[in-house]
Design a protein around this motif. Structure first.
Motif, PDB file in Angstrom:
ATOM      1  N   ILE A 142       0.865  -1.184   0.000  1.00 27.37           N
ATOM      2  CA  ILE A 142       0.000   0.000   0.000  1.00 27.37           C
ATOM      3  C   ILE A 142       0.901   1.233   0.000  1.00 27.37           C
ATOM      4  CG2 ILE A 142      -1.759   1.298   1.262  1.00 27.37           C
ATOM      5  CD1 ILE A 142      -2.643  -1.369   2.529  1.00 27.37           C
ATOM      6  N   PHE A 143       0.569   2.210  -0.855  1.00 30.62           N
ATOM      7  CA  PHE A 143       1.354   3.437  -0.998  1.00 30.62           C
ATOM      8  C   PHE A 143       0.463   4.656  -0.837  1.00 30.62           C
ATOM      9  CE2 PHE A 143       3.447   0.176  -3.483  1.00 30.62           C
ATOM     10  CZ  PHE A 143       4.781   0.331  -3.141  1.00 30.62           C
ATOM     11  N   ASN A 144       1.095   5.819  -0.611  1.00 30.74           N
ATOM     12  CA  ASN A 144       0.343   7.076  -0.553  1.00 30.74           C
ATOM     13  C   ASN A 144       0.660   7.983  -1.741  1.00 30.74           C
ATOM     14  OD1 ASN A 144       2.869   8.069   0.136  1.00 30.74           O
ATOM     15  ND2 ASN A 144       2.196   9.092   2.000  1.00 30.74           N
ATOM     16  N   ALA A 145       1.098   7.380  -2.854  1.00 31.49           N
ATOM     17  CA  ALA A 145       1.377   8.138  -4.075  1.00 31.49           C
ATOM     18  C   ALA A 145       1.461   7.164  -5.252  1.00 31.49           C
ATOM     19  CB  ALA A 145       2.684   8.913  -3.952  1.00 31.49           C
ATOM     20  N   SER A 146       1.260   7.684  -6.469  1.00 30.97           N
ATOM     21  CA  SER A 146       1.318   6.844  -7.668  1.00 30.97           C
ATOM     22  C   SER A 146       2.750   6.439  -8.001  1.00 30.97           C
ATOM     23  CB  SER A 146       0.688   7.562  -8.855  1.00 30.97           C
ATOM     24  OG  SER A 146       1.393   8.766  -9.124  1.00 30.97           O
ATOM     25  N   SER A 147       3.729   7.202  -7.523  1.00 30.13           N
ATOM     26  CA  SER A 147       5.147   6.841  -7.620  1.00 30.13           C
ATOM     27  C   SER A 147       5.849   7.494  -6.442  1.00 30.13           C
ATOM     28  CB  SER A 147       5.752   7.300  -8.944  1.00 30.13           C
ATOM     29  OG  SER A 147       5.718   8.703  -9.050  1.00 30.13           O
ATOM     30  N   SER A 148       6.953   6.941  -6.048  1.00 27.83           N
ATOM     31  CA  SER A 148       7.662   7.408  -4.849  1.00 27.83           C
ATOM     32  C   SER A 148       6.698   7.381  -3.669  1.00 27.83           C
ATOM     33  CB  SER A 148       8.263   8.789  -5.069  1.00 27.83           C
ATOM     34  OG  SER A 148       9.217   8.730  -6.108  1.00 27.83           O
ATOM     35  N   GLY A 149       6.627   8.460  -2.895  1.00 29.96           N
ATOM     36  CA  GLY A 149       5.743   8.480  -1.730  1.00 29.96           C
ATOM     37  C   GLY A 149       6.182   7.472  -0.684  1.00 29.96           C
ATOM     38  N   ARG A 150       5.276   7.160   0.230  1.00 34.84           N
ATOM     39  CA  ARG A 150       5.555   6.209   1.315  1.00 34.84           C
ATOM     40  C   ARG A 150       4.885   4.873   1.054  1.00 34.84           C
ATOM     41  NH1 ARG A 150       7.131   8.257   6.543  1.00 34.84           N
ATOM     42  NH2 ARG A 150       8.387  10.088   6.075  1.00 34.84           N
ATOM     43  N   MET A 151       5.603   3.806   1.327  1.00 34.64           N
ATOM     44  CA  MET A 151       5.031   2.470   1.335  1.00 34.64           C
ATOM     45  C   MET A 151       4.649   2.166   2.779  1.00 34.64           C
ATOM     46  SD  MET A 151       6.516  -1.149  -0.154  1.00 34.64           S
ATOM     47  CE  MET A 151       7.871  -1.412   0.989  1.00 34.64           C
ATOM     48  N   LEU A 152       3.408   1.780   2.997  1.00 42.20           N
ATOM     49  CA  LEU A 152       2.914   1.474   4.337  1.00 42.20           C
ATOM     50  C   LEU A 152       3.361   0.087   4.785  1.00 42.20           C
ATOM     51  CD1 LEU A 152       1.073   2.291   6.734  1.00 42.20           C
ATOM     52  CD2 LEU A 152      -0.827   1.240   5.473  1.00 42.20           C
ATOM     53  N   ASN A 153       3.161  -0.888   3.914  1.00 42.96           N
ATOM     54  CA  ASN A 153       3.452  -2.271   4.268  1.00 42.96           C
ATOM     55  C   ASN A 153       3.703  -3.070   2.996  1.00 42.96           C
ATOM     56  OD1 ASN A 153       0.866  -2.102   3.340  1.00 42.96           O
ATOM     57  ND2 ASN A 153       0.011  -3.535   4.787  1.00 42.96           N
ATOM     58  N   ARG A 154       4.189  -4.298   3.154  1.00 40.67           N
ATOM     59  CA  ARG A 154       4.464  -5.161   2.000  1.00 40.67           C
ATOM     60  C   ARG A 154       4.218  -6.603   2.396  1.00 40.67           C
ATOM     61  NH1 ARG A 154       9.213  -7.830   0.121  1.00 40.67           N
ATOM     62  NH2 ARG A 154       8.937  -8.406  -2.067  1.00 40.67           N
ATOM     63  N   LYS A 155       3.746  -7.385   1.419  1.00 44.90           N
ATOM     64  CA  LYS A 155       3.505  -8.815   1.622  1.00 44.90           C
ATOM     65  C   LYS A 155       3.958  -9.575   0.388  1.00 44.90           C
ATOM     66  CE  LYS A 155       0.529 -12.461   2.930  1.00 44.90           C
ATOM     67  NZ  LYS A 155       1.258 -13.259   3.885  1.00 44.90           N
ATOM     68  N   VAL A 156       4.656 -10.672   0.610  1.00 45.50           N
ATOM     69  CA  VAL A 156       5.001 -11.611  -0.449  1.00 45.50           C
ATOM     70  C   VAL A 156       3.910 -12.684  -0.451  1.00 45.50           C
ATOM     71  CG1 VAL A 156       6.697 -13.312  -1.229  1.00 45.50           C
ATOM     72  CG2 VAL A 156       7.451 -11.136  -0.236  1.00 45.50           C
ATOM     73  N   PHE A 157       3.385 -13.008  -1.639  1.00 49.62           N
ATOM     74  CA  PHE A 157       2.303 -13.989  -1.730  1.00 49.62           C
ATOM     75  C   PHE A 157       2.302 -14.619  -3.118  1.00 49.62           C
ATOM     76  CE2 PHE A 157       0.539 -10.658  -4.114  1.00 49.62           C
ATOM     77  CZ  PHE A 157      -0.714 -10.960  -4.614  1.00 49.62           C
ATOM     78  N   SER A 158       1.536 -15.668  -3.292  1.00 49.59           N
ATOM     79  CA  SER A 158       1.364 -16.310  -4.594  1.00 49.59           C
ATOM     80  C   SER A 158      -0.010 -15.933  -5.118  1.00 49.59           C
ATOM     81  CB  SER A 158       1.484 -17.831  -4.469  1.00 49.59           C
ATOM     82  OG  SER A 158       2.782 -18.182  -4.058  1.00 49.59           O
ATOM     83  N   GLY A 159      -0.057 -14.886  -5.932  1.00 45.14           N
ATOM     84  CA  GLY A 159      -1.328 -14.372  -6.403  1.00 45.14           C
ATOM     85  C   GLY A 159      -1.770 -14.890  -7.751  1.00 45.14           C
ATOM     86  N   GLY A 160      -0.897 -15.597  -8.448  1.00 48.63           N
ATOM     87  CA  GLY A 160      -1.227 -16.080  -9.779  1.00 48.63           C
ATOM     88  C   GLY A 160      -0.686 -15.139 -10.846  1.00 48.63           C
TER      89      GLY A 160
END
Length: 144
Positions: free
Chosen positions: A109-127
């Motif tokens: 999740i981010f607060n901008a379309s580029s750069s900005g802050r990333m809130l969190n990240r998850k690695v997953f198998s989404g297909g």
């Protein structure tokens, strides 16, 4: 039924990164970090499965990554003090046929379309998303 999903992938857990934690605290005390609201929030997906680390500031994917704006009315949160739903916020973006056509191995999740802050990240198998499909990504975060 066209509104019913073809498939649902669910997973628990994600990593609140340092920059995201700092943004939450800055917003809490009313200082100048961009909000993670409907006008600024983006869900990002990429094809890299490198483990999440608190120091990360962007998706790890080098080229196959894409950020998508919020769907109308998202993020959703119910204000209050008496229910577990008061500790949840939900973000949702729809990736149309021309967006993010690659294997989904990470989200953030981010607060901008580029750069900005990333809130969190998850690695997953989404297909693997193709140009023949539109996919929706819904992320619900709970603090407890």
């Amino acid at each position: 039924d066209r509104s019913a999903p073809y498939a649902v992938v669910e997973g628990a857990g994600n990593l609140l990164v340092y920059g995201g934690a700092s943004a939450l605290w800055q917003r809490l005390i009313g200082t100048g970090v961009t909000a993670f609201d409907n006008g600024n929030a983006y869900l990002g997906v990429g094809d890299d499965s490198t483990a999440a680390a608190a120091t990360q500031t962007d998706l790890v994917a080098a080229t196959n990554k894409h950020r998508e704006a919020m769907d109308a009315t998202y993020p959703l949160h119910t204000d209050g003090t008496g229910s577990s739903s008061n500790a949840v916020i939900t973000y949702k973006s729809t990736f149309e046929t021309g967006d993010a056509n690659f294997t989904w191995s990470e989200w953030a999740i981010f607060n901008a379309s580029s750069s900005g802050r990333m809130l969190n990240r998850k690695v997953f198998s989404g297909g693997t998303k193709t140009s023949a499909e539109s996919w929706s990504l819904t992320i619900s975060l709970t603090l407890a």
